[in-house]
Scaffold this motif. Structure first.
Motif, PDB file in Angstrom:
ATOM      1  N   ASN A   1      67.531  64.788 -14.413  1.00  5.01           N
ATOM      2  CA  ASN A   1      66.436  65.745 -14.356  1.00  5.01           C
ATOM      3  C   ASN A   1      65.682  65.891 -15.672  1.00  5.01           C
ATOM      4  OD1 ASN A   1      66.853  66.354 -11.674  1.00  5.01           O
ATOM      5  ND2 ASN A   1      68.342  67.943 -12.130  1.00  5.01           N
ATOM      6  N   ILE A   2      66.140  65.254 -16.735  1.00  9.81           N
ATOM      7  CA  ILE A   2      65.440  65.336 -18.011  1.00  9.81           C
ATOM      8  C   ILE A   2      64.203  64.454 -17.939  1.00  9.81           C
ATOM      9  CG2 ILE A   2      65.539  64.681 -20.444  1.00  9.81           C
ATOM     10  CD1 ILE A   2      68.407  65.496 -20.494  1.00  9.81           C
ATOM     11  N   LYS A   3      63.068  65.023 -18.339  1.00  7.27           N
ATOM     12  CA  LYS A   3      61.828  64.254 -18.354  1.00  7.27           C
ATOM     13  C   LYS A   3      61.713  63.538 -19.687  1.00  7.27           C
ATOM     14  CE  LYS A   3      59.296  67.436 -15.421  1.00  7.27           C
ATOM     15  NZ  LYS A   3      58.183  68.385 -15.358  1.00  7.27           N
ATOM     16  N   ARG A   4      61.574  62.253 -19.625  1.00  5.67           N
ATOM     17  CA  ARG A   4      61.397  61.473 -20.841  1.00  5.67           C
ATOM     18  C   ARG A   4      59.940  61.531 -21.250  1.00  5.67           C
ATOM     19  NH1 ARG A   4      66.274  61.557 -22.497  1.00  5.67           N
ATOM     20  NH2 ARG A   4      67.746  60.581 -21.105  1.00  5.67           N
ATOM     21  N   ARG A   5      59.699  61.864 -22.501  1.00  8.13           N
ATOM     22  CA  ARG A   5      58.343  61.970 -23.011  1.00  8.13           C
ATOM     23  C   ARG A   5      57.956  60.644 -23.644  1.00  8.13           C
ATOM     24  NH1 ARG A   5      56.502  66.982 -21.168  1.00  8.13           N
ATOM     25  NH2 ARG A   5      58.308  68.297 -21.116  1.00  8.13           N
ATOM     26  N   LYS A   6      56.914  60.045 -23.119  1.00  5.97           N
ATOM     27  CA  LYS A   6      56.451  58.764 -23.654  1.00  5.97           C
ATOM     28  C   LYS A   6      54.999  58.921 -24.067  1.00  5.97           C
ATOM     29  CE  LYS A   6      59.651  56.094 -20.927  1.00  5.97           C
ATOM     30  NZ  LYS A   6      59.858  55.137 -19.872  1.00  5.97           N
ATOM     31  N   PHE A   7      54.803  59.071 -25.360  1.00  4.99           N
ATOM     32  CA  PHE A   7      53.463  59.166 -25.916  1.00  4.99           C
ATOM     33  C   PHE A   7      53.265  57.990 -26.853  1.00  4.99           C
ATOM     34  CE2 PHE A   7      54.829  63.659 -25.369  1.00  4.99           C
ATOM     35  CZ  PHE A   7      53.982  63.977 -24.343  1.00  4.99           C
ATOM     36  N   ARG A   8      52.036  57.518 -26.929  1.00 11.05           N
ATOM     37  CA  ARG A   8      51.689  56.406 -27.827  1.00 11.05           C
ATOM     38  C   ARG A   8      50.816  56.938 -28.952  1.00 11.05           C
ATOM     39  NH1 ARG A   8      50.047  53.524 -22.639  1.00 11.05           N
ATOM     40  NH2 ARG A   8      48.295  54.843 -23.083  1.00 11.05           N
TER      41      ARG A   8
ATOM     42  N   LEU B   1      49.457  68.579 -26.486  1.00  7.16           N
ATOM     43  CA  LEU B   1      49.522  69.999 -26.793  1.00  7.16           C
ATOM     44  C   LEU B   1      50.914  70.312 -27.312  1.00  7.16           C
ATOM     45  CD1 LEU B   1      47.753  71.465 -23.648  1.00  7.16           C
ATOM     46  CD2 LEU B   1      46.795  71.176 -25.926  1.00  7.16           C
ATOM     47  N   LEU B   2      50.998  71.205 -28.300  1.00 10.29           N
ATOM     48  CA  LEU B   2      52.257  71.564 -28.939  1.00 10.29           C
ATOM     49  C   LEU B   2      52.674  72.955 -28.479  1.00 10.29           C
ATOM     50  CD1 LEU B   2      54.450  71.039 -31.086  1.00 10.29           C
ATOM     51  CD2 LEU B   2      52.876  72.007 -32.766  1.00 10.29           C
ATOM     52  N   TYR B   3      53.909  73.091 -28.018  1.00 11.80           N
ATOM     53  CA  TYR B   3      54.435  74.370 -27.543  1.00 11.80           C
ATOM     54  C   TYR B   3      54.787  75.250 -28.734  1.00 11.80           C
ATOM     55  CZ  TYR B   3      57.338  77.725 -25.065  1.00 11.80           C
ATOM     56  OH  TYR B   3      57.870  78.872 -24.541  1.00 11.80           O
ATOM     57  N   ASN B   4      54.292  76.493 -28.713  1.00 13.66           N
ATOM     58  CA  ASN B   4      54.574  77.440 -29.783  1.00 13.66           C
ATOM     59  C   ASN B   4      55.720  78.335 -29.328  1.00 13.66           C
ATOM     60  OD1 ASN B   4      54.593  79.177 -31.891  1.00 13.66           O
ATOM     61  ND2 ASN B   4      52.505  79.894 -31.643  1.00 13.66           N
ATOM     62  N   SER B   5      56.935  78.045 -29.800  1.00 10.45           N
ATOM     63  CA  SER B   5      58.117  78.767 -29.338  1.00 10.45           C
ATOM     64  C   SER B   5      58.235  80.150 -29.955  1.00 10.45           C
ATOM     65  CB  SER B   5      59.371  77.965 -29.660  1.00 10.45           C
ATOM     66  OG  SER B   5      59.450  77.732 -31.051  1.00 10.45           O
TER      67      SER B   5
ATOM     68  N   TRP C   1      50.540  77.132 -25.811  1.00 12.38           N
ATOM     69  CA  TRP C   1      50.297  75.741 -26.189  1.00 12.38           C
ATOM     70  C   TRP C   1      49.154  75.683 -27.198  1.00 12.38           C
ATOM     71  CZ3 TRP C   1      53.695  72.187 -24.610  1.00 12.38           C
ATOM     72  CH2 TRP C   1      54.510  72.519 -23.545  1.00 12.38           C
ATOM     73  N   LYS C   2      49.374  74.965 -28.296  1.00  9.52           N
ATOM     74  CA  LYS C   2      48.364  74.819 -29.336  1.00  9.52           C
ATOM     75  C   LYS C   2      47.910  73.366 -29.364  1.00  9.52           C
ATOM     76  CE  LYS C   2      49.204  76.937 -33.261  1.00  9.52           C
ATOM     77  NZ  LYS C   2      49.929  77.311 -34.499  1.00  9.52           N
TER      78      LYS C   2
ATOM     79  N   HIS D   1      60.199  67.163 -26.858  1.00  6.13           N
ATOM     80  CA  HIS D   1      60.340  68.148 -25.792  1.00  6.13           C
ATOM     81  C   HIS D   1      59.367  69.309 -25.964  1.00  6.13           C
ATOM     82  CE1 HIS D   1      63.766  66.269 -23.930  1.00  6.13           C
ATOM     83  NE2 HIS D   1      64.315  66.113 -25.121  1.00  6.13           N
ATOM     84  N   ARG D   2      58.747  69.435 -27.131  1.00  4.87           N
ATOM     85  CA  ARG D   2      57.778  70.506 -27.366  1.00  4.87           C
ATOM     86  C   ARG D   2      56.351  70.045 -27.093  1.00  4.87           C
ATOM     87  NH1 ARG D   2      58.200  72.660 -33.100  1.00  4.87           N
ATOM     88  NH2 ARG D   2      56.678  74.079 -32.252  1.00  4.87           N
ATOM     89  N   LEU D   3      56.172  68.852 -26.534  1.00  6.44           N
ATOM     90  CA  LEU D   3      54.841  68.293 -26.330  1.00  6.44           C
ATOM     91  C   LEU D   3      54.555  68.077 -24.853  1.00  6.44           C
ATOM     92  CD1 LEU D   3      54.878  65.504 -29.057  1.00  6.44           C
ATOM     93  CD2 LEU D   3      53.915  67.789 -29.235  1.00  6.44           C
ATOM     94  N   LYS D   4      53.275  68.141 -24.523  1.00  4.52           N
ATOM     95  CA  LYS D   4      52.832  67.688 -23.207  1.00  4.52           C
ATOM     96  C   LYS D   4      51.461  67.056 -23.381  1.00  4.52           C
ATOM     97  CE  LYS D   4      50.781  71.909 -21.304  1.00  4.52           C
ATOM     98  NZ  LYS D   4      50.871  72.866 -20.194  1.00  4.52           N
ATOM     99  N   LEU D   5      51.142  66.158 -22.477  1.00  5.95           N
ATOM    100  CA  LEU D   5      49.903  65.398 -22.569  1.00  5.95           C
ATOM    101  C   LEU D   5      48.709  66.303 -22.357  1.00  5.95           C
ATOM    102  CD1 LEU D   5      49.012  62.496 -23.032  1.00  5.95           C
ATOM    103  CD2 LEU D   5      48.997  62.182 -20.569  1.00  5.95           C
ATOM    104  N   TYR D   6      47.673  66.106 -23.165  1.00  8.25           N
ATOM    105  CA  TYR D   6      46.437  66.864 -23.058  1.00  8.25           C
ATOM    106  C   TYR D   6      45.511  66.115 -22.117  1.00  8.25           C
ATOM    107  CZ  TYR D   6      42.053  69.078 -24.447  1.00  8.25           C
ATOM    108  OH  TYR D   6      40.861  69.736 -24.451  1.00  8.25           O
ATOM    109  N   HIS D   7      45.084  66.781 -21.031  1.00  6.79           N
ATOM    110  CA  HIS D   7      44.252  66.130 -20.018  1.00  6.79           C
ATOM    111  C   HIS D   7      42.786  66.498 -20.143  1.00  6.79           C
ATOM    112  CE1 HIS D   7      47.676  64.511 -17.906  1.00  6.79           C
ATOM    113  NE2 HIS D   7      48.253  65.691 -17.948  1.00  6.79           N
ATOM    114  N   GLY D   8      42.402  67.134 -21.229  1.00  5.63           N
ATOM    115  CA  GLY D   8      41.008  67.510 -21.427  1.00  5.63           C
ATOM    116  C   GLY D   8      40.183  66.297 -21.806  1.00  5.63           C
TER     117      GLY D   8
END
Length: 132
Positions: free
Chosen positions: A42-49, A55-59, A72-73, A103-110
């Motif tokens: 269930n762990i999502k592997r983050r693959k960014f190039r 976007l960076l998660y602000n904990s 998200w910043k 794990h603190r990142l997600k893809l920016y779709h803008g």
């Protein structure tokens, strides 16, 4: 005679207790393997190039986030990818590079950011009415 018989009975009970304990250890090991397999699946592997916008998660907003404040910043640009999920990020308006966990990142779709950093400003006006 009674003591020898009681001693033999006690040895059998201790052997049985040892077998039960070993069986419990084996069952625990099998359970942990199954739970680990489910968790890893269930762990999502983050693959960014490099060059991707993220976007960076602000904990730190967890305690008192505010009603409409985003956690998200960004967007930030991925500069470098290291093994084990370490990413180097650069914000377009500064030259500082951040090292963060994937794990603190997600893809920016803008929309894609321009490298020259020019902004296009639109002034909104009320439409003219028929009364004028």
């Amino acid at each position: 005679m009674g003591f020898e018989k009681a001693g033999a009975e006690r040895k059998l009970q201790l052997q049985e207790l040892e077998c039960l304990r070993l069986e419990a250890y084996e069952n625990s090991r099998l359970y942990k393997e199954k739970v680990r397999a489910i968790h890893d699946k269930n762990i999502k592997r983050r693959k960014f190039r490099p060059g991707d916008l993220v976007l960076l998660y602000n904990s730190r907003l967890r305690l008192m986030p505010g009603k409409l404040r985003s956690r998200w910043k960004g967007p930030n640009r991925v500069e470098k990818v290291e093994p084990y999920g370490v990413f180097h990020l650069r914000h377009p308006s500064s030259n500082k590079i951040l090292k963060v966990n994937g794990h603190r990142l997600k893809l920016y779709h803008g929309e894609k950011m321009k490298d020259n950093k020019e902004l296009e400003i639109f002034h909104l006006e009320d439409p003219s009415s028929a009364d004028d």
